[in-house]
Design an enzyme around this catalytic site. Structure first.
Site, PDB file in Angstrom:
ATOM      1  N   LYS A 191     -16.119 -47.056  32.896  1.00 39.34           N
ATOM      2  CA  LYS A 191     -14.877 -45.789  33.571  1.00 39.34           C
ATOM      3  C   LYS A 191     -14.719 -44.459  32.561  1.00 39.34           C
ATOM      4  O   LYS A 191     -14.461 -45.000  31.486  1.00 39.34           O
ATOM      5  CB  LYS A 191     -13.936 -45.840  33.535  1.00 39.34           C
ATOM      6  CG  LYS A 191     -13.033 -45.863  34.457  1.00 39.34           C
ATOM      7  CD  LYS A 191     -12.864 -44.341  34.956  1.00 39.34           C
ATOM      8  CE  LYS A 191     -11.641 -43.778  34.595  1.00 39.34           C
ATOM      9  NZ  LYS A 191     -11.427 -43.011  33.962  1.00 39.34           N
ATOM     10  N   GLU A 266      -9.368 -48.512  20.493  1.00 42.21           N
ATOM     11  CA  GLU A 266     -10.002 -47.935  19.715  1.00 42.21           C
ATOM     12  C   GLU A 266      -9.310 -46.474  20.031  1.00 42.21           C
ATOM     13  O   GLU A 266      -9.557 -46.379  20.838  1.00 42.21           O
ATOM     14  CB  GLU A 266     -11.701 -46.933  19.172  1.00 42.21           C
ATOM     15  CG  GLU A 266     -12.521 -48.608  19.172  1.00 42.21           C
ATOM     16  CD  GLU A 266     -12.305 -48.964  17.969  1.00 42.21           C
ATOM     17  OE1 GLU A 266     -11.524 -48.777  16.808  1.00 42.21           O
ATOM     18  OE2 GLU A 266     -12.628 -49.661  17.592  1.00 42.21           O
ATOM     19  N   CYS A 299     -10.311 -37.530  16.504  1.00 40.75           N
ATOM     20  CA  CYS A 299      -9.245 -38.386  15.834  1.00 40.75           C
ATOM     21  C   CYS A 299      -9.920 -39.256  14.546  1.00 40.75           C
ATOM     22  O   CYS A 299      -8.218 -39.715  14.199  1.00 40.75           O
ATOM     23  CB  CYS A 299      -9.865 -40.007  17.424  1.00 40.75           C
ATOM     24  SG  CYS A 299     -11.672 -41.349  16.680  1.00 40.75           S
ATOM     25  N   GLU A 395       0.323 -37.528  16.774  1.00 40.00           N
ATOM     26  CA  GLU A 395      -1.230 -37.235  16.708  1.00 40.00           C
ATOM     27  C   GLU A 395      -1.026 -35.726  17.577  1.00 40.00           C
ATOM     28  O   GLU A 395      -0.634 -36.303  19.067  1.00 40.00           O
ATOM     29  CB  GLU A 395      -2.167 -37.756  17.232  1.00 40.00           C
ATOM     30  CG  GLU A 395      -3.599 -37.770  17.430  1.00 40.00           C
ATOM     31  CD  GLU A 395      -4.308 -38.317  18.256  1.00 40.00           C
ATOM     32  OE1 GLU A 395      -4.123 -39.000  19.270  1.00 40.00           O
ATOM     33  OE2 GLU A 395      -5.494 -38.738  17.174  1.00 40.00           O
TER      34      GLU A 395
HETATM   35  P1  NAD Z   1      -6.182 -40.942  27.660  1.00 40.30           P
HETATM   36  O1  NAD Z   1      -5.358 -42.504  26.940  1.00 40.30           O
HETATM   37  O2  NAD Z   1      -5.724 -40.196  28.097  1.00 40.30           O
HETATM   38  O3  NAD Z   1      -7.189 -41.961  28.238  1.00 40.30           O
HETATM   39  C1  NAD Z   1      -8.223 -42.028  27.778  1.00 40.30           C
HETATM   40  C2  NAD Z   1      -9.527 -43.137  29.350  1.00 40.30           C
HETATM   41  O4  NAD Z   1      -8.518 -44.317  30.016  1.00 40.30           O
HETATM   42  C3  NAD Z   1      -9.917 -42.395  30.105  1.00 40.30           C
HETATM   43  O5  NAD Z   1     -10.830 -42.461  30.939  1.00 40.30           O
HETATM   44  C4  NAD Z   1      -8.776 -42.303  30.783  1.00 40.30           C
HETATM   45  O6  NAD Z   1      -9.396 -41.685  32.231  1.00 40.30           O
HETATM   46  C5  NAD Z   1      -8.555 -44.202  31.037  1.00 40.30           C
HETATM   47  N1  NAD Z   1      -6.962 -44.283  31.599  1.00 40.30           N
HETATM   48  C6  NAD Z   1      -5.819 -43.225  31.672  1.00 40.30           C
HETATM   49  N2  NAD Z   1      -4.464 -43.976  32.396  1.00 40.30           N
HETATM   50  C7  NAD Z   1      -5.007 -45.677  32.731  1.00 40.30           C
HETATM   51  C8  NAD Z   1      -4.768 -46.964  33.155  1.00 40.30           C
HETATM   52  N3  NAD Z   1      -3.584 -46.568  33.278  1.00 40.30           N
HETATM   53  N4  NAD Z   1      -5.550 -47.904  33.210  1.00 40.30           N
HETATM   54  C9  NAD Z   1      -7.130 -47.164  33.185  1.00 40.30           C
HETATM   55  N5  NAD Z   1      -7.519 -46.162  32.296  1.00 40.30           N
HETATM   56  C10 NAD Z   1      -6.804 -45.438  32.289  1.00 40.30           C
HETATM   57  O7  NAD Z   1      -7.070 -40.909  27.003  1.00 40.30           O
HETATM   58  P2  NAD Z   1      -7.410 -39.198  26.207  1.00 40.30           P
HETATM   59  O8  NAD Z   1      -6.762 -37.978  26.317  1.00 40.30           O
HETATM   60  O9  NAD Z   1      -8.607 -39.018  27.229  1.00 40.30           O
HETATM   61  O10 NAD Z   1      -8.373 -39.345  24.475  1.00 40.30           O
HETATM   62  C11 NAD Z   1      -7.639 -38.744  23.243  1.00 40.30           C
HETATM   63  C12 NAD Z   1      -7.449 -40.307  22.869  1.00 40.30           C
HETATM   64  O11 NAD Z   1      -8.535 -40.738  22.033  1.00 40.30           O
HETATM   65  C13 NAD Z   1      -6.850 -39.583  21.199  1.00 40.30           C
HETATM   66  O12 NAD Z   1      -5.626 -40.354  21.198  1.00 40.30           O
HETATM   67  C14 NAD Z   1      -7.505 -40.110  20.608  1.00 40.30           C
HETATM   68  O13 NAD Z   1      -7.224 -40.067  19.723  1.00 40.30           O
HETATM   69  C15 NAD Z   1      -8.364 -41.164  20.781  1.00 40.30           C
HETATM   70  N6  NAD Z   1      -9.772 -41.258  20.178  1.00 40.30           N
HETATM   71  C16 NAD Z   1      -9.923 -42.188  19.506  1.00 40.30           C
HETATM   72  C17 NAD Z   1     -10.803 -42.688  18.958  1.00 40.30           C
HETATM   73  C18 NAD Z   1     -11.068 -43.537  18.360  1.00 40.30           C
HETATM   74  O14 NAD Z   1     -12.337 -44.805  17.741  1.00 40.30           O
HETATM   75  N7  NAD Z   1     -10.050 -44.494  17.529  1.00 40.30           N
HETATM   76  C19 NAD Z   1     -12.374 -42.148  19.264  1.00 40.30           C
HETATM   77  C20 NAD Z   1     -12.208 -40.687  20.306  1.00 40.30           C
HETATM   78  C21 NAD Z   1     -11.049 -40.667  21.158  1.00 40.30           C
END
Ligand code: NAD
Length: 495
Positions: A191, A266, A299, A395
């Site tokens: 997804k 992550e 991140c 962040e």
């Molecule tokens: P997000 O948590 O808003 O969304 C991530 C994913 O989760 C998306 O595909 C979204 O559609 C899905 N999602 C949202 N709500 C959900 C739910 N209730 N149930 C299931 N899936 C759901 O994050 P984002 O804004 O897409 O990404 C940015 C974040 O990701 C930042 O905090 C960043 O630091 C982190 N990030 C971490 C790493 C790592 O490796 N640690 C790498 C890249 C990004």
């Protein structure tokens, strides 16, 4: 993402800058649409309207995808490791053949620098599949004789696995999570994030071309709170692996707990970049300025600059010099260093942090405004009045860094460890002893000394605190995606 409203059937393919991209879900080897769609726009030209209308999955989509993954697992989990590895190798080759299309689509969809995609990240995506094909073949099972018994520790593929990915660096991050799940023998439902859904479709299409049996690789598009939430609540799953924000991880963790499904997360970071007085100052200042790379939507970025107070002025002078050289522009232009932010909402969120910092009396050392006429945000440096400032502790995920000084090594370590996050840290020093000492004292999943971002794919990756649960990378991810079994046969009891 904006709601594209209802349509009878989702558009099947979209032309995105000359690249033809399927807009539906891949379920059980077939492309299917949804009654509703959402639109994805380009941060490079937001006002131009939709790049594509993408199928907006729902509960029914999630049910069908998990059912397909259950069927796919029956085939894939029973295949030999060598056959699975061969399919992963074919996929890696196909990814490389489509490098230009993937680079262009990601650059249009998410704003990632096209040259970085072409030169680094698409290749890294292919390497993820090759590396896991190699690792799984070499992943040993243990056999020994003891207590008059033959003992064997065997690895069972865990089962259908949901892989949920974020919008930043979507292609590479997806491959990194999908490769170990598939290599271990699990079927997957990917997804992707709704702000950058396009390259996930290209990848899904390549799995069909690579000959993955139907149902082994499924991909559903849609909104996190809708199809994402429906997927993670399904009790037919055996693993959930997530990359995204701590807020979403809390929801997914509850769903995983309800069905007792192991999950890895992550999550975000607020990494320190620590510069000691003995550092190569120019290298450190240049690396600090380059934390604005990808508009700070990284991140792992070292967003809190912690600098020895004795070199404050020299450091800032060099930092500004290197930051002044960064070119903000269109991600398709090879001269561009800093891309626009992914979405107007995200740019406004970044600006919210900066405006609150100004109102709280923190000093803006550079930048501090959105750029007129594009989705760029000015590379911004803020000197807070205290370590508990919101800009230090939260962040921001944009081109906004904080600047603080320290008196000695102990204070540097204390500041480095002073947030709820613990994903990564960067340290600049020319002392090997200090590198070891400080490297050991920092609480983070990754610490780089005098370098950044380079990681051998067999090394563990993950965070402490609210930066995550579990470790990816190398055998660590294969362990997560497998169930262990101990088989004991009493000697001389069988012929
Ligand atoms: P997000 O948590 O808003 O969304 C991530 C994913 O989760 C998306 O595909 C979204 O559609 C899905 N999602 C949202 N709500 C959900 C739910 N209730 N149930 C299931 N899936 C759901 O994050 P984002 O804004 O897409 O990404 C940015 C974040 O990701 C930042 O905090 C960043 O630091 C982190 N990030 C971490 C790493 C790592 O490796 N640690 C790498 C890249 C990004």
């Amino acid at each position: 993402m904006t709601d594209g409203g209802s349509a009878d059937v989702a558009i099947e393919r979209a032309d995105v800058g000359g690249v033809s991209i399927a807009t539906g879900h891949l379920i059980g080897g077939e492309w299917v649409g949804s009654a509703r769609t959402f639109e994805t726009r380009s941060p490079l030209d937001w006002d131009a309207g939709a790049l594509a209308h993408i199928a907006r999955g729902d509960q029914q989509t999630a049910d069908a995808a998990v059912a397909a993954a259950v069927d796919g697992f029956a085939i894939w989990g029973a295949m030999s490791v060598a056959d699975r590895a061969a399919a992963l190798y074919r996929l890696a080759d196909l990814i490389e053949e489509r490098t230009d299309d993937i680079a262009l689509a990601e650059s249009l969809d998410m704003g990632f620098l096209e040259n970085s995609m072409r030169q680094r990240l698409v290749g890294r995506g292919a390497l993820n599949f090759r590396t896991y094909a190699d690792l799984v073949v070499a992943h040993e099972e243990r056999i020994w004789d003891a207590k008059s018994m033959y003992n064997a520790v065997q690895r069972m593929p865990a089962g259908p696995t949901v892989v949920i990915t974020p919008w930043n660096a979507p292609f590479m991050l997806s491959t990194w999570k999908l490769a170990p799940a598939l290599a271990a023998g699990n079927s997957v439902i990917h997804k992707p994030a709704e702000w950058s859904p396009l390259t996930a479709s290209i990848l899904a299409e390549l799995t069909v071309e690579a000959g993955f049996p139907p149902g082994v690789y499924n991909m559903v598009q849609g909104i996190g709170e809708e199809v994402g939430a429906a997927l993670v609540a399904d009790n037919r799953l055996r693993r959930i692996t997530f990359t995204g924000s701590p807020e979403t991880a809390r929801h997914i963790g509850k769903a995983a707990a309800a069905n007792i499904i192991p999950f890895t997360a992550e999550l975000g970071g607020k990494g320190p970049l620590v510069v000691f007085a003995d550092a190569d100052l120019d290298a450190a200042a240049k690396k600090a300025a380059w934390q604005f790379d990808d508009s700070g939507q990284v991140c792992l970025a070292g967003t809190r600059l912690l600098v020895d107070e004795s070199i404050r002025d020299q450091f800032l002078e060099r930092f500004h010099h290197h930051a002044d050289e960064l070119v903000l522009g269109d991600s398709r232009n090879p001269d561009t260093d800093i891309a626009p932010c992914v979405h107007p909402h995200h740019r406004d969120r970044i600006d919210g942090f900066v405006q609150r910092a100004k109102a709280a009396g923190h000093t803006i050392l550079r930048g501090g405004h959105p750029v007129e006429g594009s989705l760029h945000y000015e590379p911004t440096l803020i000197e807070p009045t205290s370590n508990d400032a919101e800009v230090v502790q939260s962040e921001i995920f944009g081109p906004v860094l904080t600047f603080q000084t320290f008196a000695d090594e102990a204070e540097a370590i204390e500041l480095a460890n002073s947030t709820a996050y613990g994903l990564s840290a960067i340290v600049y020093t020319t002392s090997r002893e200090r590198a070891e000492r400080v490297g050991r004292a920092i609480r983070a999943g990754l610490v780089w000394v005098n370098t950044f971002l380079v990681r051998d794919l067999t090394a563990p990756f993950g965070g402490c605190g609210i930066s995550g649960i579990g470790r990816e990378g190398g055998d660590h991810a294969l362990e997560f995606h497998s169930d262990l079994k101990t088989l004991m046969i009493l000697d001389d009891s069988t012929s």
